[in-house]
Design a protein around this motif. Sequence first.
Motif, PDB file in Angstrom:
ATOM      1  N   THR A  74      -0.607  -2.834   9.456  1.00 22.66           N
ATOM      2  CA  THR A  74      -0.546  -2.063   8.218  1.00 22.66           C
ATOM      3  C   THR A  74      -1.303  -0.758   8.399  1.00 22.66           C
ATOM      4  OG1 THR A  74      -0.478  -4.111   6.937  1.00 22.66           O
ATOM      5  CG2 THR A  74      -1.082  -2.107   5.756  1.00 22.66           C
ATOM      6  N   THR A  87      -5.082   2.273   4.535  1.00 26.68           N
ATOM      7  CA  THR A  87      -4.707   2.411   3.128  1.00 26.68           C
ATOM      8  C   THR A  87      -5.955   2.352   2.257  1.00 26.68           C
ATOM      9  OG1 THR A  87      -2.619   1.252   3.599  1.00 26.68           O
ATOM     10  CG2 THR A  87      -3.249   1.490   1.285  1.00 26.68           C
ATOM     11  N   GLN A  90      -7.396  -6.252   2.249  1.00 24.79           N
ATOM     12  CA  GLN A  90      -6.133  -5.632   2.661  1.00 24.79           C
ATOM     13  C   GLN A  90      -6.256  -4.129   2.874  1.00 24.79           C
ATOM     14  OE1 GLN A  90      -2.687  -6.928   0.288  1.00 24.79           O
ATOM     15  NE2 GLN A  90      -4.043  -8.290  -0.841  1.00 24.79           N
ATOM     16  N   ASP A 114      -0.961 -10.508   0.478  1.00 24.73           N
ATOM     17  CA  ASP A 114      -0.186  -9.689   1.425  1.00 24.73           C
ATOM     18  C   ASP A 114       0.425  -8.477   0.727  1.00 24.73           C
ATOM     19  OD1 ASP A 114       1.662 -11.021  -0.156  1.00 24.73           O
ATOM     20  OD2 ASP A 114       2.909 -11.730   1.515  1.00 24.73           O
ATOM     21  N   ALA A 143       0.541  -4.927   2.783  1.00 23.46           N
ATOM     22  CA  ALA A 143       1.458  -4.989   3.923  1.00 23.46           C
ATOM     23  C   ALA A 143       2.906  -4.994   3.454  1.00 23.46           C
ATOM     24  CB  ALA A 143       1.172  -6.232   4.763  1.00 23.46           C
ATOM     25  N   ARG A 144       3.194  -5.718   2.382  1.00 23.84           N
ATOM     26  CA  ARG A 144       4.577  -5.803   1.917  1.00 23.84           C
ATOM     27  C   ARG A 144       5.040  -4.535   1.212  1.00 23.84           C
ATOM     28  NH1 ARG A 144       5.821 -11.656  -0.506  1.00 23.84           N
ATOM     29  NH2 ARG A 144       7.798 -10.585  -0.890  1.00 23.84           N
ATOM     30  N   HIS A 191       4.053  -1.519   2.176  1.00 24.61           N
ATOM     31  CA  HIS A 191       4.377  -0.653   3.316  1.00 24.61           C
ATOM     32  C   HIS A 191       5.704  -1.060   3.953  1.00 24.61           C
ATOM     33  CE1 HIS A 191       0.971   2.078   4.022  1.00 24.61           C
ATOM     34  NE2 HIS A 191       0.162   1.118   3.605  1.00 24.61           N
ATOM     35  N   ALA A 192       5.918  -2.364   4.126  1.00 25.67           N
ATOM     36  CA  ALA A 192       7.146  -2.837   4.762  1.00 25.67           C
ATOM     37  C   ALA A 192       8.372  -2.475   3.932  1.00 25.67           C
ATOM     38  CB  ALA A 192       7.066  -4.347   4.980  1.00 25.67           C
TER      39      ALA A 192
END
Length: 208
Positions: A4, A7, A46, A113, A116-117, A119-120
């Motif tokens: 990731t 952030t 995170q 999460d 990360a999700r 960004h994904a």
Amino acid sequence: MTATPPTLGLILAGGLARRMGGGDKARIRIGGATILERVLARFKPQCTRVILNANGDPARFADTGLPVVADNVPGFAGPLAGILAGLDWAAAHAPEISDIASVPGDCPFLPRDLVARLHAARGAQGRPLACARSGEWRHPVVGLWPVALRDDLRRALAEGLHKIETWTGRHGVALAAWPDRPLDPFFNINTPEDLAKAEEIAARNSDA
């Protein structure tokens, strides 16, 4: 698994518990921990760094050890003003960070999460912005925001635009989706009934 990107986490902690006797909503306790403590436990790991957006006396959050950033737009401009304050703080104090992730300070069961999700989803859908969805509901305040768009957001607020989805719609927003059952991870506390439900959820779920 792709790492990731760095952030900055932004907690929008300015909400007042008007329907629950006043005071900072983030300080309400659920099962022995405040909502803010629960948000930090899930969100802080995170993020590269975390800041709080809150107006009024910042000393009331001194115990968190986190920077407290007030809105820098005159008048009540809603959550977009808090997001702009976070973007400006990142540009001034963390120039190595290109994105901030925002969450409201009244969501005690955030996904571990989330960042990360977001960004994904943004990468997969080719959009500059991302926000969360659970079930059929979008959560525009739970989002990923590029620091590079801060001057565009400042202009939009100066024009009187306050609705998040109007501004994000101009640029394109990816959706990161979660189920809303058995537990909506973006459940938030607005009423005494919400608080009672959150206490039941926390009592039933060891991870909540």
